[in-house]
Each structure stands twice: as C-alpha cells, then as structure tokens.
Design an enzyme around this catalytic site. Structure first.
Site, mmCIF file in Angstrom:
data_model
loop_
_atom_site.group_PDB
_atom_site.id
_atom_site.type_symbol
_atom_site.label_atom_id
_atom_site.label_comp_id
_atom_site.label_asym_id
_atom_site.label_seq_id
_atom_site.Cartn_x
_atom_site.Cartn_y
_atom_site.Cartn_z
ATOM 1 N N GLN A 199 0.938 -1.028 -0.002
ATOM 2 C CA GLN A 199 -0.180 -0.035 -0.081
ATOM 3 C C GLN A 199 0.707 1.366 0.070
ATOM 4 O OE1 GLN A 199 -2.385 0.247 3.326
ATOM 5 N NE2 GLN A 199 -3.848 1.833 2.575
ATOM 6 N N GLY A 200 0.599 2.062 -0.957
ATOM 7 C CA GLY A 200 1.485 3.226 -1.070
ATOM 8 C C GLY A 200 0.668 4.611 -0.718
ATOM 9 N N TYR A 201 0.198 4.709 0.531
ATOM 10 C CA TYR A 201 -0.542 5.794 1.121
ATOM 11 C C TYR A 201 0.147 6.951 1.730
ATOM 12 C CZ TYR A 201 -5.311 4.295 -0.101
ATOM 13 O OH TYR A 201 -6.229 3.890 -0.801
ATOM 14 N N GLU B 163 -10.294 -1.048 5.530
ATOM 15 C CA GLU B 163 -8.824 -1.415 6.277
ATOM 16 C C GLU B 163 -9.414 -1.030 7.851
ATOM 17 O OE1 GLU B 163 -4.363 0.410 6.654
ATOM 18 O OE2 GLU B 163 -5.808 1.457 5.359
ATOM 19 N N SER C 98 -4.628 7.968 12.342
ATOM 20 C CA SER C 98 -4.601 7.943 13.751
ATOM 21 C C SER C 98 -5.869 7.937 14.511
ATOM 22 C CB SER C 98 -3.715 9.046 14.354
ATOM 23 O OG SER C 98 -4.213 10.437 14.037
ATOM 24 N N ASN C 99 -5.810 7.732 15.755
ATOM 25 C CA ASN C 99 -7.157 7.736 16.368
ATOM 26 C C ASN C 99 -8.006 9.238 16.667
ATOM 27 O OD1 ASN C 99 -6.991 5.063 16.701
ATOM 28 N ND2 ASN C 99 -6.988 4.822 18.918
ATOM 29 N N GLU C 100 -6.895 9.835 16.748
ATOM 30 C CA GLU C 100 -7.267 11.353 16.798
ATOM 31 C C GLU C 100 -7.922 11.858 15.484
ATOM 32 O OE1 GLU C 100 -4.213 10.568 19.669
ATOM 33 O OE2 GLU C 100 -4.240 10.452 17.656
#
Length: 399
Positions: free
Chosen positions: A126-128, A245, A384-386
């Site tokens: 995966q290239g994100y 995902e 991230s969760n934030e």
C-alpha cells in the site's frame, strides 16, 4: 466468544476447527504463538492452504473466485484462525485493493488483477502514507505527470508494510497540483515494483523487525491503463479502501486470541502466593477488557453485515478502529504486566527462525515485550485515533 450461533453457524465453526487441525502446520502456528517473524514463504504457504479450501477470499463474491461467506461466517473464520495461531492473511491485495477494483476498476483491470491477487501471482503493498502525509493523507505530494500514454511518478512513500516482498504497489498520487482542495487532484495508480526508478529502503522498528519500508520513485513511468477509475477522483477510492481497512484494524480475532492467552498466563503466574487471575485489581481489568471486546465484536458484525448489503462502512469503521486498537493495546499491556520481569530483557534475535539464543523465562514470555512494543502503532496507522474522532464528529454532526 459465544454469540449464540445458529446450528448452521455452529456446524461451520466445527468445519473451520477441523480444517485447522488437519491443515495448519504446527511449525507455522508455533512461530505465530511465540511471536517469531514470519517469512514471505510462510505467508504464501498458509495462503495456499486457505485457497485450496476456498477460504482465502471469504468476503469476495463467487463470481470473482471468492467464498462469499456471510458476515457471521467470516467472523467465525477470523476468530478460529487467530485462536489457532495461524498466520494472518496479508490484506493489501485481498482485503484492500480487491474491493476497490470490484467497485471502481475497469472490466479489463478486474479480469487481469483479481485472479492474480487470488492466486498470489502478485504480492501487493500500500502506497498511501508519506513523510508529510500520514493521518493527513490528503496532503500527499508524490506526483504523477501524464506524458502521452504514461504517467511519470516522482516522490516518496513511507511505512510501507511488507513492501520488501511486494511485486506491485497501489498508490495515491497527485495528478492536479492546482486543485482548490487538497482532497481534489489525487489519483489511484497501480505500479509495478520492478519498474526502473523505484527504490525500497527498510525501516528498523522498535521491536527489531523490518516489516515497514520507505519507497522512493524517481521518474517512474507507469502506463495510463494502470489508473483506477477516473483521474483526480482517487480520494473517493482511497476513502472506500480505508473504511474496509479500518474495520479490519478492529482485530476482533486477534483480540480474542490475545485475551485467551492473557487468561492462561494470569492463571499460571503467581501474585502473593495465589494465581494472578485471583488478584482483584488485575481480574477487574481483565474483566473490563473482555466486556469491551464482546461489545466490539457485536458492533463489528453489524458493520460487516451492512457492508455485505452493499453499504460502505461510514463512521462506524472509525469507531471500530479506535475501540479495537484500545482493546488490543490494553491486552498487550496486561500480558506484559502478567509476565513480569521476564518481559524486560528483549533481544530481537530471539524472534528469528534458527536462532541459537536461549529464551528467557517461560515460553509464553518471549513475545510479550515485542508484541507490546510493536502494537503501539495500532492507534496510529490506518489514520490515527485522533483523526478518527474528527471523522466521527464531522459525520455524525453533519459538519
């Protein structure tokens, strides 16, 4: 975890357990159980056994060679394979790119890539993420400039999991740098990793592993037919992929297996002359994480069932991502606490196959520290969760 299965679902669970008894090599399950590093051949071996059974792509429709299992059956399969310490299925082709191609790819792309993903002819990564575009993914700066029938790609991706093994990478690239909003002007491109101009550099993690990488693109030429969907519409496809995902990152099966392992350790380790599981403070924390896991498993089934009905998961996938990572990190923390001083000394060499190093302490102690350290990333990757809390707020309040 008992979710009051129907007789048919219990029969399916028995079928899965029988398959795992007969077809899961002990060598592989021991490596997973002890937290040892898996090779590409290990993953391919397990993929082949699942493919032979027809369960490698449980969420794919039968028209594309998948098993087309129900939401509950997929939950059962996930729970049982992780409980048996089977290797995870590498998700990038099967669970991420595959659904995107089925929904947005051309018929030619589906006919070419989907069978190759299913047969492991192509290993995808995966290239994100980029150095300046992690959770703020819309800030990607890797460019793709069209020249005739090709795109010329320049830039860098980072945190590319298992990229050292990959044959192909699906990338978010900026095709219109003048777009008004950062989410605009991004395209979704499929790139052969053997193309000249691509360099892969490993990143050594805190647990000593090198499962993630930096990937550099220098004047990499990619055929225009490798564009998925429409040019500059890649953000739509990226969001669709990320919802799948993030639902998977919930990791219900991994958490269930981790909790079962924690209970065994707590029943073995002693505290004040009694099993640690009888310590009221420790027992209360184990009970709380088990309650949280049961609630998340039920919610996960609801979300997967909605996806099965054709609805892309929305803010629910972000909720699952947050709660799932919190639960898994709490289990890792409690396991390390339960193991006690044996979790302090840690040598990454102990996780390599064929090592001559003697393990320190009981067998189950070897993986406690590396799993705790490695899984600190769970609350960061996949957004991230934030960031997930922001997505939930904006979506539910219609901002």
């Amino acid at each position: 975890m008992d979710l009051s299965y129907t007789p048919e679902e219990r029969a399916f669970r028995d079928e899965v357990r029988a398959f795992l008894r007969d077809r899961l090599p002990k060598r592989l399950s021991d490596k997973v159980r002890l937290g040892r590093h898996l090779s590409k051949d290990d993953y391919l071996e397990w993929h082949a056994r699942l493919r032979e059974k027809g369960w490698l792509a449980p969420n794919w429709p039968k028209a594309h060679g998948g098993a087309e299992l129900s939401a509950v059956q997929r939950h059962i399969l996930d729970e049982e394979v992780t409980a048996a310490h089977a290797p995870r299925v590498v998700p990038f082709g099967l669970n991420m790119l595959g659904p995107v191609l089925m929904k947005f790819g051309s018929s030619e792309q589906q006919a070419h890539y989907l069978p190759r993903i299913l047969n492991d002819d192509d290993w995808w990564c995966q290239g994100y993420s980029e150095p300046g575009a992690g959770s703020d993914l819309a800030s990607v700066r890797t460019t793709a400039v069209r020249e005739g029938d090709e795109y010329v790609v320049n830039g860098q991706k980072t945190w590319t999991t298992l990229g050292q093994h990959a044959d192909w990478i699906f990338c978010l690239v900026r095709t219109d740098p003048q777009a008004e909003k950062p989410q605009q002007g991004i395209s979704f491109l499929l790139i052969d990793m053997n193309t000249p101009g691509i360099e892969v550099r490993p990143i050594v993690l805190i647990d000593g592993s090198t499962e993630v990488n930096e990937v550099f693109f220098s004047d990499v030429r990619v055929p225009v037919e490798n564009l998925v969907g429409e040019e500059n519409k890649g953000w739509t496809y990226a969001k669709y992929l990320l919802t799948h995902e993030r639902t998977g990152i919930a990791g219900v099966g991994f958490a269930s297996a981790g909790l079962a392992n924690l209970k065994r350790i707590a029943a073995t380790e002693m505290s004040g002359g009694r099993p640690l599981s009888e310590n009221p403070f420790f027992a209360a924390r184990m009970a709380q994480v088990e309650i949280d896991l049961m609630a998340m498993a039920t919610t996960n089934l609801r979300v997967v069932a909605q996806a099965e009905a054709g609805q892309a998961p929305g803010p629910e996938s972000s909720m699952l991502k947050i709660k799932g990572t919190q639960i898994r990190q709490e289990i890792n923390f409690l396991t390390r606490r339960a193991v006690g001083p044996y979790a302090m000394p840690f040598a990454s060499e102990l996780l390599e196959e064929g090592t001559n190093h003697e393990p320190i302490g009981p067998e189950y102690a070897a993986a406690a520290a590396p799993q705790y350290l490695n899984n600190r990333k769970l609350s960061i990757y996949g957004g991230s969760n934030e960031i997930q809390r922001g997505i939930i707020t904006k979506t539910l309040l219609n901002l």
